[in-house]
Motif scaffolding. Structure first.
Motif, PDB file in Angstrom:
ATOM      1  N   ASP A 168      43.594 -40.262 -36.432  1.00 30.34           N
ATOM      2  CA  ASP A 168      43.136 -38.983 -35.874  1.00 30.34           C
ATOM      3  C   ASP A 168      42.068 -39.161 -34.800  1.00 30.34           C
ATOM      4  O   ASP A 168      41.673 -38.200 -34.148  1.00 30.34           O
ATOM      5  N   HIS A 169      41.584 -40.395 -34.622  1.00 27.50           N
ATOM      6  CA  HIS A 169      40.553 -40.653 -33.611  1.00 27.50           C
ATOM      7  C   HIS A 169      41.078 -41.510 -32.467  1.00 27.50           C
ATOM      8  O   HIS A 169      40.422 -41.589 -31.426  1.00 27.50           O
ATOM      9  N   PHE A 184      33.417 -33.805 -36.647  1.00 28.18           N
ATOM     10  CA  PHE A 184      34.835 -33.925 -36.258  1.00 28.18           C
ATOM     11  C   PHE A 184      35.750 -33.180 -37.231  1.00 28.18           C
ATOM     12  O   PHE A 184      36.776 -32.640 -36.831  1.00 28.18           O
ATOM     13  N   HIS A 185      35.395 -33.161 -38.519  1.00 31.04           N
ATOM     14  CA  HIS A 185      36.248 -32.465 -39.494  1.00 31.04           C
ATOM     15  C   HIS A 185      35.594 -31.175 -40.013  1.00 31.04           C
ATOM     16  O   HIS A 185      35.873 -30.729 -41.127  1.00 31.04           O
ATOM     17  N   HIS A 231      35.888 -44.816 -34.502  1.00 30.79           N
ATOM     18  CA  HIS A 231      36.469 -45.742 -35.487  1.00 30.79           C
ATOM     19  C   HIS A 231      37.987 -45.686 -35.372  1.00 30.79           C
ATOM     20  O   HIS A 231      38.533 -44.780 -34.747  1.00 30.79           O
ATOM     21  N   ASP A 282      33.091 -39.179 -38.795  1.00 32.84           N
ATOM     22  CA  ASP A 282      33.534 -38.917 -40.164  1.00 32.84           C
ATOM     23  C   ASP A 282      32.499 -39.310 -41.227  1.00 32.84           C
ATOM     24  O   ASP A 282      32.863 -39.739 -42.324  1.00 32.84           O
TER      25      ASP A 282
HETATM   26 ZN   LIG Z   1      38.827 -38.518 -39.070  1.00 31.03          ZN
END
Ligand SMILES: [Zn+2]
Length: 327
Positions: free
Chosen positions: A149-150, A299-300, A145, A253
């Motif tokens: 951060d991606h 991812f987080h 997306h 996310d």
């Molecule tokens: Zn993110």
């Protein structure tokens, strides 16, 4: 205060008597290294090799949950023994080697932030090199997306393509939303949403908009299938990597920091574009992960971001996969 039993004290006394400090060989004081080890971790999914490559961690204020008070957020952080003054999110991209293709999924916040954050985040490119992976050898970058951060790691610090030989795959439903000028004009001035509109245009223009749009729900290449997981952004997409009888769900996310949003799937982070849709997606995905006992890559999630999910109370809990010293 630590209380020793009489027996423990006697043992201590005996050892001291047998090996008095004065009789031990003397060593010079070693200087502290003062630097963390490079963050990467490998595991296998069937015959595919996955390398988790840490981008870093970054903190946000407590008031970024729409339907929870700062006190509730702080208490949830404290319950997980985390800093209760701020939300600190890890950023954990992955690289998949299928044997014939080298694929990056979501290249992190980019090296520009490395200097600004004194190395706390933006480590993806340097950790990739430390893991023995050459950026020029990457065949494909898959984006989940369009949040900074991606996507920002698609560029080098001087805004050149970081993966010059790779095809860049983006979710088809993301593109029309972020490139619609009327959508951008409706984003409140100075908001994170407005920043994202501008940032996406900057990043993808620097790539000459050379991207391939992919539909969620399709196999992108053998063993890597996209799954529509909307809500966090309009076209937010996750991926399933499957080889042999192994499978891992790469969620991007769907849920952010587990101590907050896995324990409380009904909490709506301000980062979620359509909070109700995001919550519906989160519950559906996490019910499936728990029912199928399916491995999750988050991812987080705390590095290396690998966990299993169980239902717990009104939410879920993650059981981290222990570090495996062999692959
Ligand atoms: Zn993110």
């Amino acid at each position: 205060m630590v209380k020793l039993t009489r027996r423990q004290m006697l043992v201590t006394a005996t050892v001291t008597t047998l090996a008095p400090m004065g009789h031990l060989p003397a060593h010079g004081a070693a200087p502290p290294i003062g630097k963390q080890a490079p963050g990467y971790y490998r595991y296998k999914v069937g015959s595919y090799e996955v390398t988790v490559v840490l981008d870093g961690v970054r903190s946000w204020p407590l008031d970024m949950v729409r339907n929870a008070t700062k006190e509730d957020v702080s208490a949830a952080l404290a319950a997980a023994h985390l800093d209760k003054e701020k939300m600190t999110f890890p950023y954990v991209p992955i690289v998949v080697n299928t044997g014939s293709k080298l694929i990056v999924i979501d290249p992190g916040l980019g090296p520009n932030l490395y200097e600004q954050t004194k190395g706390a985040v933006g480590q993806f490119h340097t950790n990739l090199a430390a893991a023995g992976i050459d950026r020029n050898a990457v065949d494909m970058v898959i984006i989940s997306h369009f949040h900074a951060d991606h996507v920002n790691g698609l560029l080098t610090a001087d805004s050149k393509p970081a993966f010059p030989n790779a095809e860049i795959l983006v979710p088809a439903p993301e593109w029309p939303f972020w490139w619609d000028d009327s959508n951008m004009s409706r984003a409140p001035a100075g908001s994170l949403l407005e920043t994202n509109f501008k940032n996406n245009r900057r990043v993808f223009s620097a790539l000459g908009n050379k991207v391939t749009h992919y539909e969620p729900g399709k196999e992108l290449l053998p063993g890597i299938t996209s799954v529509a997981t909307p809500g966090h952004t309009p076209g937010h997409t996750s991926h399933v990597i499957a080889s042999g009888s192994d499978k891992v769900f790469v969620q991007a996310d769907v849920a952010l920091l587990p101590a907050l949003f896995v324990r409380n799937p009904g909490w709506h982070p301000t980062f979620d574009f359509a909070p109700d849709v995001a919550e519906q997606t989160r519950r559906k995905v996490y019910d499936m992960l728990a029912a199928e006992k399916m491995l999750l890559q988050g991812f987080h999630y705390p590095f290396p971001g690998l966990a299993y999910i169980e239902k717990s109370g009104t939410g879920y809990r993650e059981i981290p996969v222990p570090w495996n010293p062999t692959i």
